[in-house]
Design a protein around this motif. Structure first.
Motif, PDB file in Angstrom:
ATOM      1  N   VAL A 103       0.834  -1.205   0.000  1.00  0.00           N
ATOM      2  CA  VAL A 103       0.000   0.000   0.000  1.00  0.00           C
ATOM      3  C   VAL A 103       0.868   1.253   0.000  1.00  0.00           C
ATOM      4  CG1 VAL A 103      -1.681   1.340   1.320  1.00  0.00           C
ATOM      5  CG2 VAL A 103      -1.973  -1.132   1.072  1.00  0.00           C
ATOM      6  N   ASP A 104       1.917   1.250   0.795  1.00  0.00           N
ATOM      7  CA  ASP A 104       2.803   2.408   0.861  1.00  0.00           C
ATOM      8  C   ASP A 104       3.452   2.688  -0.490  1.00  0.00           C
ATOM      9  OD1 ASP A 104       4.284   4.448   2.478  1.00  0.00           O
ATOM     10  OD2 ASP A 104       5.994   3.242   1.832  1.00  0.00           O
ATOM     11  N   SER A 105       3.926   1.636  -1.157  1.00  0.00           N
ATOM     12  CA  SER A 105       4.564   1.844  -2.457  1.00  0.00           C
ATOM     13  C   SER A 105       3.548   2.246  -3.512  1.00  0.00           C
ATOM     14  CB  SER A 105       5.319   0.581  -2.896  1.00  0.00           C
ATOM     15  OG  SER A 105       4.427  -0.486  -3.165  1.00  0.00           O
ATOM     16  N   ALA A 106       2.328   1.714  -3.424  1.00  0.00           N
ATOM     17  CA  ALA A 106       1.286   2.094  -4.371  1.00  0.00           C
ATOM     18  C   ALA A 106       0.897   3.562  -4.200  1.00  0.00           C
ATOM     19  CB  ALA A 106       0.067   1.197  -4.197  1.00  0.00           C
ATOM     20  N   LYS A 107       0.857   4.032  -2.952  1.00  0.00           N
ATOM     21  CA  LYS A 107       0.562   5.444  -2.710  1.00  0.00           C
ATOM     22  C   LYS A 107       1.677   6.331  -3.266  1.00  0.00           C
ATOM     23  CE  LYS A 107      -2.496   5.084   1.314  1.00  0.00           C
ATOM     24  NZ  LYS A 107      -2.719   5.452   2.732  1.00  0.00           N
ATOM     25  N   TYR A 108       2.896   5.872  -3.148  1.00  0.00           N
ATOM     26  CA  TYR A 108       4.029   6.630  -3.707  1.00  0.00           C
ATOM     27  C   TYR A 108       3.888   6.775  -5.216  1.00  0.00           C
ATOM     28  CZ  TYR A 108       8.787   7.622  -5.265  1.00  0.00           C
ATOM     29  OH  TYR A 108       9.879   8.179  -5.885  1.00  0.00           O
ATOM     30  N   LEU A 109       3.558   5.666  -5.893  1.00  0.00           N
ATOM     31  CA  LEU A 109       3.380   5.735  -7.338  1.00  0.00           C
ATOM     32  C   LEU A 109       2.204   6.637  -7.693  1.00  0.00           C
ATOM     33  CD1 LEU A 109       4.263   4.758 -10.136  1.00  0.00           C
ATOM     34  CD2 LEU A 109       2.658   2.851  -9.882  1.00  0.00           C
ATOM     35  N   ASN A 110       1.128   6.539  -6.939  1.00  0.00           N
ATOM     36  CA  ASN A 110      -0.044   7.372  -7.184  1.00  0.00           C
ATOM     37  C   ASN A 110       0.314   8.853  -7.142  1.00  0.00           C
ATOM     38  OD1 ASN A 110      -2.892   7.932  -7.469  1.00  0.00           O
ATOM     39  ND2 ASN A 110      -2.968   8.333  -5.276  1.00  0.00           N
ATOM     40  N   GLU A 111       1.176   9.221  -6.207  1.00  0.00           N
ATOM     41  CA  GLU A 111       1.555  10.624  -6.050  1.00  0.00           C
ATOM     42  C   GLU A 111       2.569  11.093  -7.090  1.00  0.00           C
ATOM     43  OE1 GLU A 111       3.087  10.519  -2.120  1.00  0.00           O
ATOM     44  OE2 GLU A 111       1.119  10.258  -1.167  1.00  0.00           O
TER      45      GLU A 111
END
Length: 220
Positions: A103-111
């Motif tokens: 989830v943390d890495s997915a949020k990073y990509l999202n941003e």
């Protein structure tokens, strides 16, 4: 197609390539340019993948224009942001250990999605909307093997990607089609892939459930 900017291939065995090709997010190098020749070299390899009836009905849309990348990333965020903020399911096994990191890495990509040097959207002729499972499986089976082969080819040359689909939700697919000129009525999009060189190439096997736990012989 011959390449004038060929990237040196990593010294990986077939097994190493298959077991270390990851969805890369935080280790995408947003500052290193990705030559078009390298992308096309990888696509040439991917096009050797199987396709139903040898129809080869795929089309591949690559985006490196900054304004269009930002517009596509904004569409992605409309669905991705609330989804990533949702409580995630638990499984009671080793998968739960990785969920916060994923989830943390997915949020990073999202941003940071628009910072990827290249975005790619694979498309396939026809639309499976509302089709029975068998038709839908046959349809996507003519595109997804090539998309995965593309990711393997990237990995073999020191690049990475992540297979995302959240921009396809709601009105997102139509909005992306309008921005990129994709004929929405006759082509479906299969995902959205950021493409970049990776920060280091030392990716490891992921922790997966054992094959014995997931396999069935002659009956379920």
């Amino acid at each position: 197609m011959s390449s004038t900017t060929s990237s040196p291939q990593l010294n990986l065995t077939v097994d190493e390539l298959l077991t270390t090709t990851r969805s890369v997010r935080k280790r995408l190098d947003f500052d290193k340019p990705v030559p078009r020749d390298i992308v096309m070299e990888c696509l040439d390899l991917a096009l050797q993948a199987p396709t139903g009836s040898n129809a080869q009905g795929w089309q591949w849309v690559f985006v490196d224009d900054p304004e269009k990348k930002k517009a596509i990333a904004d569409i992605y965020r409309v669905a991705a942001t609330p989804y990533l903020d949702m409580e995630k399911p638990t499984y009671g096994d080793s998968r739960d250990e990785r969920t916060p990191l994923v989830v943390d890495s997915a949020k990073y990509l999202n941003e940071n999605l628009e910072k990827a040097p290249v975005l790619m959207i694979p498309c396939l002729e026809g639309r499976p909307d509302g089709a029975p499972a068998g038709i839908s499986a046959s349809y996507w089976g003519s595109l997804l093997p090539a998309a995965w082969s593309f990711m393997l080819a990237l990995r073999s040359r020191g690049l990475g990607s992540a297979w995302t689909t959240l921009h396809l939700l709601g009105e997102g697919e139509k909005q992306a089609a309008d921005i990129l000129g994709i004929p929405f009525d006759t082509y479906a999009q299969g995902g959205l892939f950021p493409i970049a060189y990776t920060k280091g190439t030392d990716f490891k096997k992921a922790k997966r459930l054992p094959a014995e736990q997931l396999s069935h012989w002659n009956s379920w």
